[in-house]
Scaffold this active site. Structure first.
Site, short mmCIF file in Angstrom:
data_model
loop_
_atom_site.label_atom_id
_atom_site.label_comp_id
_atom_site.label_asym_id
_atom_site.label_seq_id
_atom_site.Cartn_x
_atom_site.Cartn_y
_atom_site.Cartn_z
N MET A 20 25.80 29.48 -16.05
CA MET A 20 25.84 28.08 -16.45
C MET A 20 26.08 27.13 -15.28
SD MET A 20 27.87 27.93 -20.09
CE MET A 20 27.27 28.80 -21.53
N GLY A 21 26.71 27.59 -14.21
CA GLY A 21 26.99 26.71 -13.09
C GLY A 21 28.16 27.20 -12.25
N VAL A 23 32.33 26.58 -11.01
CA VAL A 23 33.63 26.08 -11.45
C VAL A 23 34.49 25.79 -10.22
CG1 VAL A 23 35.69 26.55 -12.83
CG2 VAL A 23 33.47 27.44 -13.57
N LYS A 38 33.74 22.37 -14.46
CA LYS A 38 32.53 23.19 -14.54
C LYS A 38 31.33 22.28 -14.30
CE LYS A 38 31.90 26.78 -17.04
NZ LYS A 38 31.72 27.80 -18.10
N ASP A 132 28.87 32.65 -28.32
CA ASP A 132 28.89 33.57 -27.18
C ASP A 132 30.31 34.04 -26.87
OD1 ASP A 132 27.84 35.11 -25.14
OD2 ASP A 132 27.83 33.48 -23.67
#
Length: 559
Positions: A20-21, A23, A38, A132
Protein backbone atom coordinates in the site's frame (compact mmCIF):
# COMPACT_ATOMS: atom_id res chain seq x y z
CA UNK A 1 7.72 14.41 -1.91
CA UNK A 2 9.91 16.07 0.71
CA UNK A 3 11.97 13.67 2.81
CA UNK A 4 11.77 15.90 5.89
CA UNK A 5 8.21 17.27 5.87
CA UNK A 6 4.79 15.97 4.88
CA UNK A 7 2.21 18.71 5.09
CA UNK A 8 2.46 19.98 8.66
CA UNK A 9 4.07 16.77 9.92
CA UNK A 10 7.87 16.44 10.24
CA UNK A 11 9.21 13.08 9.05
CA UNK A 12 11.43 11.54 11.73
CA UNK A 13 12.10 8.01 10.47
CA UNK A 14 10.92 5.40 7.97
CA UNK A 15 9.27 2.44 9.68
CA UNK A 16 8.53 0.11 6.79
CA UNK A 17 7.28 -0.42 3.25
CA UNK A 18 4.48 -2.53 1.87
CA UNK A 19 2.13 -2.97 -1.07
CA UNK A 20 0.00 0.00 0.00
CA UNK A 21 2.89 2.42 0.55
CA UNK A 22 5.44 3.62 3.09
CA UNK A 23 5.01 4.23 6.83
CA UNK A 24 6.91 6.99 8.66
CA UNK A 25 7.17 8.10 12.27
CA UNK A 26 6.29 11.70 13.11
CA UNK A 27 4.94 13.94 15.89
CA UNK A 28 1.50 15.53 15.84
CA UNK A 29 2.13 19.31 15.89
CA UNK A 30 -0.95 20.12 17.98
CA UNK A 31 -1.39 17.06 20.21
CA UNK A 32 2.39 16.67 20.71
CA UNK A 33 2.20 12.88 20.62
CA UNK A 34 4.04 10.42 18.35
CA UNK A 35 2.10 9.34 15.28
CA UNK A 36 2.57 6.99 12.33
CA UNK A 37 2.01 8.32 8.79
CA UNK A 38 1.09 5.95 5.98
CA UNK A 39 1.88 7.42 2.54
CA UNK A 40 -0.14 5.62 -0.15
CA UNK A 41 1.74 4.42 -3.21
CA UNK A 42 1.56 6.21 -6.57
CA UNK A 43 -0.86 3.71 -8.11
CA UNK A 44 -3.49 4.97 -5.67
CA UNK A 45 -2.47 8.62 -5.22
CA UNK A 46 -2.42 9.22 -8.98
CA UNK A 47 -5.94 7.88 -9.50
CA UNK A 48 -8.47 10.80 -9.47
CA UNK A 49 -11.46 8.59 -8.60
CA UNK A 50 -9.49 6.96 -5.78
CA UNK A 51 -8.63 10.42 -4.37
CA UNK A 52 -12.32 11.33 -4.31
CA UNK A 53 -13.26 8.13 -2.51
CA UNK A 54 -10.31 8.63 -0.14
CA UNK A 55 -11.71 11.95 1.07
CA UNK A 56 -15.29 10.67 1.06
CA UNK A 57 -14.44 7.71 3.32
CA UNK A 58 -12.34 9.84 5.70
CA UNK A 59 -15.16 10.81 8.05
CA UNK A 60 -16.46 7.24 8.32
CA UNK A 61 -13.04 5.77 9.13
CA UNK A 62 -12.24 8.58 11.57
CA UNK A 63 -15.50 7.82 13.43
CA UNK A 64 -14.23 4.32 14.38
CA UNK A 65 -13.43 5.22 17.95
CA UNK A 66 -12.38 2.07 19.81
CA UNK A 67 -9.20 1.26 21.75
CA UNK A 68 -8.80 -1.91 19.67
CA UNK A 69 -8.64 0.02 16.38
CA UNK A 70 -5.61 2.13 15.51
CA UNK A 71 -6.98 5.66 15.74
CA UNK A 72 -6.95 7.83 12.62
CA UNK A 73 -6.16 11.47 13.34
CA UNK A 74 -6.05 12.84 9.81
CA UNK A 75 -6.59 12.13 6.11
CA UNK A 76 -4.60 14.64 4.07
CA UNK A 77 -2.61 15.30 0.93
CA UNK A 78 0.64 17.04 0.12
CA UNK A 79 0.62 17.87 -3.57
CA UNK A 80 0.15 14.56 -5.41
CA UNK A 81 0.72 12.49 -2.23
CA UNK A 82 -2.13 11.03 -0.17
CA UNK A 83 -1.38 10.10 3.44
CA UNK A 84 -3.07 8.97 6.64
CA UNK A 85 -2.00 10.07 10.12
CA UNK A 86 -2.55 7.32 12.67
CA UNK A 87 -2.05 6.52 16.33
CA UNK A 88 1.45 5.39 17.27
CA UNK A 89 1.50 1.97 18.97
CA UNK A 90 4.38 0.80 21.15
CA UNK A 91 4.47 -2.88 20.27
CA UNK A 92 4.87 -5.43 17.51
CA UNK A 93 2.69 -7.06 14.92
CA UNK A 94 1.00 -10.36 15.67
CA UNK A 95 2.98 -11.80 12.78
CA UNK A 96 6.23 -10.85 14.54
CA UNK A 97 5.14 -12.62 17.72
CA UNK A 98 4.07 -15.74 15.80
CA UNK A 99 7.39 -15.83 13.97
CA UNK A 100 9.19 -15.73 17.32
CA UNK A 101 7.06 -18.12 19.41
CA UNK A 102 5.41 -20.30 16.78
CA UNK A 103 2.02 -20.50 18.49
CA UNK A 104 0.24 -19.32 21.62
CA UNK A 105 -1.46 -21.06 24.52
CA UNK A 106 -5.22 -21.54 24.53
CA UNK A 107 -5.81 -18.82 27.15
CA UNK A 108 -3.69 -16.24 25.33
CA UNK A 109 -5.19 -17.10 21.93
CA UNK A 110 -8.78 -16.82 23.17
CA UNK A 111 -7.99 -13.52 24.93
CA UNK A 112 -6.47 -12.05 21.76
CA UNK A 113 -9.37 -13.14 19.57
CA UNK A 114 -11.90 -11.78 22.09
CA UNK A 115 -10.17 -8.40 21.95
CA UNK A 116 -10.28 -8.46 18.15
CA UNK A 117 -13.97 -9.39 18.13
CA UNK A 118 -14.74 -6.45 20.41
CA UNK A 119 -13.09 -3.99 18.00
CA UNK A 120 -14.35 -5.52 14.76
CA UNK A 121 -17.90 -5.62 16.16
CA UNK A 122 -17.86 -1.85 16.66
CA UNK A 123 -16.62 -1.30 13.10
CA UNK A 124 -19.42 -3.50 11.78
CA UNK A 125 -21.91 -1.29 13.64
CA UNK A 126 -20.66 1.54 11.38
CA UNK A 127 -21.13 -0.73 8.33
CA UNK A 128 -17.33 -0.86 7.85
CA UNK A 129 -15.91 -4.25 6.85
CA UNK A 130 -12.13 -4.65 7.02
CA UNK A 131 -11.78 -7.25 4.20
CA UNK A 132 -8.11 -8.02 4.94
CA UNK A 133 -7.77 -9.13 8.55
CA UNK A 134 -4.50 -11.01 9.10
CA UNK A 135 -1.69 -11.14 11.69
CA UNK A 136 0.30 -8.57 9.68
CA UNK A 137 -2.52 -6.01 10.13
CA UNK A 138 -2.83 -6.58 13.88
CA UNK A 139 -0.52 -4.93 16.39
CA UNK A 140 -0.08 -6.14 19.97
CA UNK A 141 1.03 -3.36 22.29
CA UNK A 142 3.58 -3.81 25.05
CA UNK A 143 0.60 -3.97 27.44
CA UNK A 144 -1.00 -6.89 25.60
CA UNK A 145 -3.70 -4.83 23.83
CA UNK A 146 -4.53 -5.71 20.24
CA UNK A 147 -4.83 -2.90 17.68
CA UNK A 148 -6.19 -3.37 14.16
CA UNK A 149 -4.64 -1.48 11.25
CA UNK A 150 -6.08 -0.32 7.90
CA UNK A 151 -9.79 -0.25 8.67
CA UNK A 152 -11.50 1.36 5.68
CA UNK A 153 -8.38 1.32 3.52
CA UNK A 154 -9.01 -2.21 2.26
CA UNK A 155 -12.46 -1.10 1.09
CA UNK A 156 -10.90 1.69 -0.95
CA UNK A 157 -8.45 -0.75 -2.52
CA UNK A 158 -11.29 -3.20 -3.16
CA UNK A 159 -13.39 -0.50 -4.85
CA UNK A 160 -10.45 0.47 -7.07
CA UNK A 161 -9.94 -3.12 -8.22
CA UNK A 162 -13.64 -3.59 -8.87
CA UNK A 163 -13.63 -0.54 -11.13
CA UNK A 164 -10.73 -1.92 -13.12
CA UNK A 165 -11.31 -5.68 -13.14
CA UNK A 166 -14.58 -7.57 -12.91
CA UNK A 167 -14.46 -10.46 -10.43
CA UNK A 168 -11.17 -9.34 -8.89
CA UNK A 169 -10.32 -10.19 -5.29
CA UNK A 170 -8.69 -8.16 -2.53
CA UNK A 171 -7.25 -9.80 0.57
CA UNK A 172 -4.63 -12.28 1.70
CA UNK A 173 -5.29 -15.80 0.37
CA UNK A 174 -4.62 -17.65 3.65
CA UNK A 175 -7.36 -15.66 5.45
CA UNK A 176 -9.85 -14.88 2.65
CA UNK A 177 -13.46 -15.94 2.81
CA UNK A 178 -14.76 -18.06 -0.11
CA UNK A 179 -16.88 -15.18 -1.41
CA UNK A 180 -13.76 -13.01 -1.61
CA UNK A 181 -11.93 -15.69 -3.58
CA UNK A 182 -14.85 -15.84 -6.01
CA UNK A 183 -15.00 -12.04 -6.33
CA UNK A 184 -18.48 -11.81 -4.86
CA UNK A 185 -19.74 -8.93 -2.65
CA UNK A 186 -18.65 -9.27 0.96
CA UNK A 187 -20.29 -8.46 4.27
CA UNK A 188 -19.40 -8.65 7.96
CA UNK A 189 -19.23 -12.45 7.88
CA UNK A 190 -16.08 -12.22 5.70
CA UNK A 191 -14.26 -10.65 8.66
CA UNK A 192 -15.64 -13.37 10.94
CA UNK A 193 -14.23 -16.00 8.58
CA UNK A 194 -10.81 -14.29 8.67
CA UNK A 195 -10.86 -14.17 12.47
CA UNK A 196 -11.59 -17.89 12.55
CA UNK A 197 -8.54 -18.49 10.37
CA UNK A 198 -6.41 -16.28 12.63
CA UNK A 199 -7.58 -18.18 15.73
CA UNK A 200 -6.56 -21.45 14.06
CA UNK A 201 -3.09 -20.07 13.35
CA UNK A 202 -2.67 -18.71 16.89
CA UNK A 203 -3.27 -22.18 18.32
CA UNK A 204 -1.79 -24.41 15.62
CA UNK A 205 1.18 -22.29 14.50
CA UNK A 206 0.23 -21.90 10.83
CA UNK A 207 -2.95 -21.20 8.82
CA UNK A 208 -5.22 -24.13 7.91
CA UNK A 209 -4.35 -23.89 4.22
CA UNK A 210 -0.77 -23.46 3.04
CA UNK A 211 1.18 -24.19 -0.12
CA UNK A 212 0.91 -22.91 -3.68
CA UNK A 213 -1.56 -20.09 -4.32
CA UNK A 214 -3.99 -22.11 -6.51
CA UNK A 215 -4.17 -24.86 -3.87
CA UNK A 216 -4.82 -22.34 -1.07
CA UNK A 217 -7.59 -20.61 -3.03
CA UNK A 218 -9.19 -23.96 -3.90
CA UNK A 219 -9.14 -25.01 -0.22
CA UNK A 220 -10.71 -21.73 0.87
CA UNK A 221 -13.69 -22.46 -1.36
CA UNK A 222 -14.11 -26.20 -0.83
CA UNK A 223 -12.18 -27.59 2.17
CA UNK A 224 -12.81 -27.45 5.91
CA UNK A 225 -9.82 -26.66 8.20
CA UNK A 226 -8.34 -29.93 9.39
CA UNK A 227 -8.48 -30.75 13.09
CA UNK A 228 -5.29 -30.11 15.04
CA UNK A 229 -4.00 -31.84 18.17
CA UNK A 230 -2.98 -28.40 19.44
CA UNK A 231 -6.58 -27.14 19.34
CA UNK A 232 -9.12 -28.41 21.94
CA UNK A 233 -12.17 -29.95 20.30
CA UNK A 234 -14.67 -27.35 21.65
CA UNK A 235 -12.58 -24.55 20.13
CA UNK A 236 -12.21 -26.51 16.90
CA UNK A 237 -16.01 -26.64 16.69
CA UNK A 238 -16.10 -22.85 17.07
CA UNK A 239 -13.49 -22.43 14.32
CA UNK A 240 -15.46 -24.70 11.98
CA UNK A 241 -18.60 -22.63 12.50
CA UNK A 242 -16.74 -19.33 11.99
CA UNK A 243 -15.15 -20.62 8.78
CA UNK A 244 -18.18 -22.28 7.24
CA UNK A 245 -18.18 -22.02 3.43
CA UNK A 246 -21.84 -20.98 3.57
CA UNK A 247 -21.84 -17.51 5.08
CA UNK A 248 -25.36 -18.03 6.47
CA UNK A 249 -24.00 -20.86 8.63
CA UNK A 250 -21.27 -18.74 10.23
CA UNK A 251 -21.64 -16.59 13.31
CA UNK A 252 -23.61 -13.62 12.05
CA UNK A 253 -22.12 -11.11 14.48
CA UNK A 254 -18.89 -10.74 16.42
CA UNK A 255 -20.91 -10.91 19.63
CA UNK A 256 -22.20 -14.39 18.73
CA UNK A 257 -18.62 -15.46 17.98
CA UNK A 258 -17.35 -14.09 21.31
CA UNK A 259 -20.23 -15.64 23.24
CA UNK A 260 -19.43 -19.10 21.94
CA UNK A 261 -16.29 -19.19 24.11
CA UNK A 262 -18.32 -18.56 27.26
CA UNK A 263 -20.74 -21.42 26.59
CA UNK A 264 -18.51 -24.03 24.97
CA UNK A 265 -18.28 -27.41 26.74
CA UNK A 266 -15.42 -27.43 29.20
CA UNK A 267 -13.05 -30.35 29.33
CA UNK A 268 -12.55 -32.18 32.60
CA UNK A 269 -9.47 -30.22 33.67
CA UNK A 270 -9.88 -30.37 37.45
CA UNK A 271 -6.90 -32.29 38.85
CA UNK A 272 -7.12 -32.14 42.65
CA UNK A 273 -5.16 -34.33 45.06
CA UNK A 274 -6.33 -37.92 44.61
CA UNK A 275 -7.17 -38.31 48.28
CA UNK A 276 -9.85 -35.58 48.06
CA UNK A 277 -11.89 -37.41 45.42
CA UNK A 278 -15.06 -38.80 46.91
CA UNK A 279 -16.27 -42.36 46.40
CA UNK A 280 -19.66 -42.61 44.79
CA UNK A 281 -20.97 -44.89 47.56
CA UNK A 282 -19.86 -42.63 50.39
CA UNK A 283 -21.15 -39.39 48.95
CA UNK A 284 -24.31 -39.08 50.99
CA UNK A 285 -22.64 -39.97 54.29
CA UNK A 286 -19.69 -37.58 53.85
CA UNK A 287 -21.68 -34.56 52.71
CA UNK A 288 -22.74 -31.94 55.24
CA UNK A 289 -26.33 -30.81 55.00
CA UNK A 290 -26.07 -27.57 52.99
CA UNK A 291 -27.78 -24.37 54.05
CA UNK A 292 -30.66 -23.66 51.64
CA UNK A 293 -29.48 -21.49 48.73
CA UNK A 294 -31.08 -19.97 45.63
CA UNK A 295 -31.62 -22.68 43.00
CA UNK A 296 -28.69 -23.10 40.64
CA UNK A 297 -30.40 -25.32 38.08
CA UNK A 298 -33.69 -25.68 36.30
CA UNK A 299 -34.91 -28.33 38.69
CA UNK A 300 -34.20 -29.67 42.15
CA UNK A 301 -31.29 -32.07 42.42
CA UNK A 302 -31.00 -34.77 45.09
CA UNK A 303 -28.10 -34.54 47.50
CA UNK A 304 -24.82 -35.77 46.04
CA UNK A 305 -25.71 -35.01 42.39
CA UNK A 306 -23.87 -32.28 40.44
CA UNK A 307 -25.68 -28.95 40.79
CA UNK A 308 -24.98 -27.98 37.17
CA UNK A 309 -28.04 -28.07 34.89
CA UNK A 310 -28.41 -31.24 32.80
CA UNK A 311 -25.61 -32.98 34.69
CA UNK A 312 -26.39 -36.06 36.82
CA UNK A 313 -22.83 -37.02 37.76
CA UNK A 314 -22.51 -38.13 41.42
CA UNK A 315 -18.77 -38.42 41.85
CA UNK A 316 -17.44 -35.00 42.89
CA UNK A 317 -16.80 -32.43 45.60
CA UNK A 318 -18.65 -29.99 47.81
CA UNK A 319 -17.87 -26.28 47.36
CA UNK A 320 -15.60 -25.20 50.24
CA UNK A 321 -16.59 -21.52 50.22
CA UNK A 322 -17.27 -20.07 53.69
CA UNK A 323 -18.43 -16.48 54.26
CA UNK A 324 -17.56 -14.21 57.20
CA UNK A 325 -20.46 -15.52 59.29
CA UNK A 326 -19.19 -19.11 58.97
CA UNK A 327 -21.94 -20.16 56.58
CA UNK A 328 -20.80 -22.74 54.01
CA UNK A 329 -21.87 -23.25 50.41
CA UNK A 330 -21.51 -27.06 50.27
CA UNK A 331 -23.19 -27.30 46.86
CA UNK A 332 -22.13 -30.46 45.00
CA UNK A 333 -20.18 -30.37 41.70
CA UNK A 334 -18.65 -33.03 39.48
CA UNK A 335 -15.18 -33.13 37.92
CA UNK A 336 -16.31 -31.20 34.85
CA UNK A 337 -17.86 -28.31 36.71
CA UNK A 338 -15.91 -27.92 39.95
CA UNK A 339 -13.03 -25.43 39.96
CA UNK A 340 -9.91 -25.77 42.12
CA UNK A 341 -8.00 -22.78 43.43
CA UNK A 342 -4.94 -23.57 45.55
CA UNK A 343 -6.09 -27.22 45.83
CA UNK A 344 -9.45 -26.10 47.26
CA UNK A 345 -12.74 -26.92 45.44
CA UNK A 346 -15.19 -24.13 44.63
CA UNK A 347 -18.41 -23.93 42.64
CA UNK A 348 -18.19 -21.68 39.54
CA UNK A 349 -19.83 -18.68 41.21
CA UNK A 350 -17.67 -18.73 44.31
CA UNK A 351 -14.56 -19.45 42.24
CA UNK A 352 -15.21 -16.13 40.50
CA UNK A 353 -15.59 -14.48 43.93
CA UNK A 354 -12.26 -15.87 45.11
CA UNK A 355 -10.47 -14.86 41.91
CA UNK A 356 -11.91 -11.35 42.12
CA UNK A 357 -10.68 -10.86 45.68
CA UNK A 358 -7.43 -12.86 45.52
CA UNK A 359 -5.14 -10.08 44.12
CA UNK A 360 -5.33 -8.26 47.46
CA UNK A 361 -4.22 -11.29 49.51
CA UNK A 362 -1.20 -13.59 49.60
CA UNK A 363 -3.36 -16.72 49.69
CA UNK A 364 -7.06 -17.37 49.35
CA UNK A 365 -7.24 -18.03 53.09
CA UNK A 366 -6.24 -14.42 53.85
CA UNK A 367 -9.03 -12.86 51.81
CA UNK A 368 -11.04 -10.35 53.81
CA UNK A 369 -14.57 -9.03 53.21
CA UNK A 370 -15.90 -12.26 51.78
CA UNK A 371 -19.51 -11.69 50.74
CA UNK A 372 -22.38 -13.82 51.96
CA UNK A 373 -22.78 -17.27 50.43
CA UNK A 374 -25.90 -16.25 48.50
CA UNK A 375 -24.52 -12.84 47.37
CA UNK A 376 -24.81 -12.33 43.61
CA UNK A 377 -23.52 -8.77 43.39
CA UNK A 378 -19.78 -9.44 43.53
CA UNK A 379 -19.71 -12.20 40.86
CA UNK A 380 -21.69 -10.01 38.45
CA UNK A 381 -19.48 -6.98 39.08
CA UNK A 382 -16.36 -9.08 38.55
CA UNK A 383 -17.72 -10.66 35.36
CA UNK A 384 -18.82 -7.43 33.66
CA UNK A 385 -15.74 -5.45 34.73
CA UNK A 386 -13.41 -8.13 33.41
CA UNK A 387 -15.16 -8.05 30.03
CA UNK A 388 -14.40 -4.32 29.54
CA UNK A 389 -11.15 -4.12 31.52
CA UNK A 390 -8.61 -3.98 28.69
CA UNK A 391 -10.66 -1.60 26.58
CA UNK A 392 -11.25 0.83 29.46
CA UNK A 393 -7.60 0.68 30.55
CA UNK A 394 -6.43 1.47 27.02
CA UNK A 395 -9.03 4.22 26.64
CA UNK A 396 -7.81 6.05 29.74
CA UNK A 397 -4.15 5.53 28.84
CA UNK A 398 -4.68 6.78 25.28
CA UNK A 399 -6.50 9.89 26.42
CA UNK A 400 -3.75 10.99 28.81
CA UNK A 401 -0.71 9.55 27.04
CA UNK A 402 0.89 12.96 26.51
CA UNK A 403 0.44 14.07 30.13
CA UNK A 404 3.61 13.43 32.12
CA UNK A 405 1.92 14.67 35.30
CA UNK A 406 -0.89 12.08 35.14
CA UNK A 407 -0.84 8.59 36.64
CA UNK A 408 -3.13 5.86 35.31
CA UNK A 409 -4.61 3.68 38.07
CA UNK A 410 -6.39 0.38 37.43
CA UNK A 411 -7.96 -1.77 40.12
CA UNK A 412 -6.85 -5.38 39.86
CA UNK A 413 -9.66 -6.54 42.09
CA UNK A 414 -13.29 -5.90 42.96
CA UNK A 415 -13.56 -3.82 46.14
CA UNK A 416 -16.27 -3.41 48.72
CA UNK A 417 -17.83 0.04 48.84
CA UNK A 418 -21.09 1.65 49.86
CA UNK A 419 -24.16 2.54 47.85
CA UNK A 420 -25.95 5.23 49.82
CA UNK A 421 -25.36 5.33 53.59
CA UNK A 422 -25.73 1.71 54.63
CA UNK A 423 -25.94 -0.49 51.53
CA UNK A 424 -22.93 -2.61 50.56
CA UNK A 425 -21.83 -2.61 46.92
CA UNK A 426 -18.97 -4.11 44.93
CA UNK A 427 -17.09 -2.18 42.29
CA UNK A 428 -13.99 -2.13 40.11
CA UNK A 429 -12.54 1.17 38.92
CA UNK A 430 -10.11 2.82 36.53
CA UNK A 431 -8.79 6.35 36.98
CA UNK A 432 -6.40 9.07 35.84
CA UNK A 433 -4.89 10.96 38.79
CA UNK A 434 -2.88 14.09 39.45
CA UNK A 435 -1.45 15.25 42.73
CA UNK A 436 -4.63 17.27 43.37
CA UNK A 437 -6.93 14.28 42.87
CA UNK A 438 -8.87 12.50 40.10
CA UNK A 439 -8.98 13.85 36.58
CA UNK A 440 -11.41 11.08 35.74
CA UNK A 441 -12.70 7.98 37.49
CA UNK A 442 -14.71 5.16 35.89
CA UNK A 443 -16.32 2.45 38.01
CA UNK A 444 -18.49 -0.60 37.35
CA UNK A 445 -20.64 -1.26 40.42
CA UNK A 446 -23.27 -3.76 41.54
CA UNK A 447 -25.11 -3.07 44.80
CA UNK A 448 -26.01 -5.92 47.15
CA UNK A 449 -29.61 -4.70 47.44
CA UNK A 450 -29.94 -4.66 43.61
CA UNK A 451 -27.78 -7.63 42.59
CA UNK A 452 -29.13 -7.80 39.03
CA UNK A 453 -28.40 -4.18 38.07
CA UNK A 454 -25.03 -3.13 36.66
CA UNK A 455 -24.21 0.52 37.29
CA UNK A 456 -21.62 2.66 35.51
CA UNK A 457 -20.27 5.62 37.46
CA UNK A 458 -18.29 8.50 35.96
CA UNK A 459 -16.90 10.28 38.98
CA UNK A 460 -19.69 9.90 41.53
CA UNK A 461 -22.52 10.09 39.00
CA UNK A 462 -24.42 7.01 37.82
CA UNK A 463 -24.70 7.40 34.03
CA UNK A 464 -25.82 3.86 33.17
CA UNK A 465 -27.91 1.32 35.05
CA UNK A 466 -29.30 -1.81 33.43
CA UNK A 467 -30.06 -5.49 33.96
CA UNK A 468 -27.93 -7.69 31.64
CA UNK A 469 -29.93 -9.51 29.00
CA UNK A 470 -28.91 -12.99 30.17
CA UNK A 471 -30.41 -12.26 33.61
CA UNK A 472 -33.62 -10.94 32.02
CA UNK A 473 -33.87 -14.07 29.88
CA UNK A 474 -33.40 -16.29 32.92
CA UNK A 475 -36.14 -14.39 34.78
CA UNK A 476 -38.55 -14.86 31.87
CA UNK A 477 -37.64 -18.51 31.42
CA UNK A 478 -36.27 -17.89 27.91
CA UNK A 479 -33.41 -19.95 26.47
CA UNK A 480 -29.96 -18.34 26.74
CA UNK A 481 -28.49 -16.33 23.87
CA UNK A 482 -24.73 -16.86 23.68
CA UNK A 483 -24.15 -13.33 22.38
CA UNK A 484 -25.83 -11.58 25.34
CA UNK A 485 -22.68 -11.18 27.41
CA UNK A 486 -20.63 -9.69 24.57
CA UNK A 487 -23.49 -7.39 23.54
CA UNK A 488 -23.88 -6.11 27.08
CA UNK A 489 -20.14 -5.47 27.32
CA UNK A 490 -20.29 -3.48 24.08
CA UNK A 491 -23.27 -1.48 25.33
CA UNK A 492 -21.52 -0.71 28.62
CA UNK A 493 -18.30 0.33 26.91
CA UNK A 494 -20.30 2.46 24.47
CA UNK A 495 -21.70 4.37 27.45
CA UNK A 496 -18.15 4.88 28.73
CA UNK A 497 -17.03 6.24 25.35
CA UNK A 498 -20.02 8.59 25.22
CA UNK A 499 -19.25 10.15 28.60
CA UNK A 500 -15.46 9.99 28.69
CA UNK A 501 -13.72 10.11 25.35
CA UNK A 502 -12.84 13.49 23.87
CA UNK A 503 -14.43 14.49 20.51
CA UNK A 504 -12.54 13.14 17.54
CA UNK A 505 -10.35 15.51 15.53
CA UNK A 506 -11.97 16.50 12.24
CA UNK A 507 -9.85 15.35 9.26
CA UNK A 508 -8.39 18.40 7.55
CA UNK A 509 -9.17 17.07 4.08
CA UNK A 510 -12.90 16.78 4.73
CA UNK A 511 -14.71 19.87 3.41
CA UNK A 512 -16.73 21.93 5.86
CA UNK A 513 -20.49 21.30 5.75
CA UNK A 514 -22.57 23.62 3.61
CA UNK A 515 -24.68 26.39 5.16
CA UNK A 516 -22.39 26.65 8.17
CA UNK A 517 -23.49 29.45 10.49
CA UNK A 518 -20.72 31.96 10.91
CA UNK A 519 -20.23 33.64 14.32
CA UNK A 520 -21.22 37.32 14.46
CA UNK A 521 -18.40 39.82 13.96
CA UNK A 522 -17.00 41.53 17.09
CA UNK A 523 -18.54 44.93 17.88
CA UNK A 524 -16.68 48.06 16.82
CA UNK A 525 -15.25 49.98 19.79
CA UNK A 526 -14.96 53.79 19.83
CA UNK A 527 -11.80 54.42 21.81
CA UNK A 528 -12.68 58.09 22.48
CA UNK A 529 -16.05 57.10 23.93
CA UNK A 530 -14.46 54.49 26.20
CA UNK A 531 -11.87 57.00 27.40
CA UNK A 532 -14.61 59.47 28.30
CA UNK A 533 -16.52 56.80 30.27
CA UNK A 534 -13.42 55.91 32.29
CA UNK A 535 -12.73 59.59 33.08
CA UNK A 536 -16.31 60.06 34.32
CA UNK A 537 -15.86 57.14 36.72
CA UNK A 538 -12.48 58.43 37.91
CA UNK A 539 -13.97 61.88 38.63
CA UNK A 540 -16.64 60.39 40.93
CA UNK A 541 -16.25 59.23 44.55
CA UNK A 542 -13.33 56.99 45.46
CA UNK A 543 -15.54 54.12 46.64
CA UNK A 544 -18.47 53.20 44.45
CA UNK A 545 -20.62 50.10 44.24
CA UNK A 546 -20.79 47.84 41.22
CA UNK A 547 -24.26 49.17 40.47
CA UNK A 548 -23.00 52.75 40.52
CA UNK A 549 -20.08 51.95 38.19
CA UNK A 550 -22.46 50.29 35.74
CA UNK A 551 -24.84 53.25 35.93
CA UNK A 552 -22.08 55.77 35.20
CA UNK A 553 -20.80 53.71 32.26
CA UNK A 554 -24.36 53.04 31.06
CA UNK A 555 -23.72 49.27 31.15
CA UNK A 556 -26.10 46.46 32.23
CA UNK A 557 -25.42 45.13 35.71
CA UNK A 558 -26.41 41.83 37.29
CA UNK A 559 -25.94 41.22 41.01
Amino acid sequence: MSTTQLGRYPIEAELGRGAMGVVYRSTHPRLEIPVAIKVLSDQYSSDPSFRQRFHREAATVAALNHPGIVRVYDFDEDGPVLFIVMEWVDGRSMRSWLDEYGRFSVDVSVDLIQQLLSAVGVAHDYQVVHRDLKPDNILISNRGKTKILDFGISKLIDDKHRLTATGSMVGTPAYMAPEQVKGEPVDATADIYSLGMILYELLHGEPPFTGQLPAVLHSQVFDRPRASTAIPSPIMEIIWKATSKDRSQRFQTCEEFAGAFHYMPKAGVAHPPVETLSAEVAVEQEMEEPTPLPARSDGHKPAGVCTYSDCNERRGWACAYTDLTGRKCNSWWCRRHIQFIERTPFCPRHASVIRALAPTANTIFEIKNRPAVDDRALPLAALVAEDVDKDVTELVRRRYQNRQDVTIARDRTVRQTWSGRNDVAWERSWAALKSQGYLIRIAVRVAADEPDFVQLLIGNTVVFKEVPDWISRRREGEPPDHGDRARFGKKLFGAILEHVDAPRPVPSAVPAPAHQIEPPPPPEINRTLIEGMVLRVAASATKVTGYEVADVLALPFSA
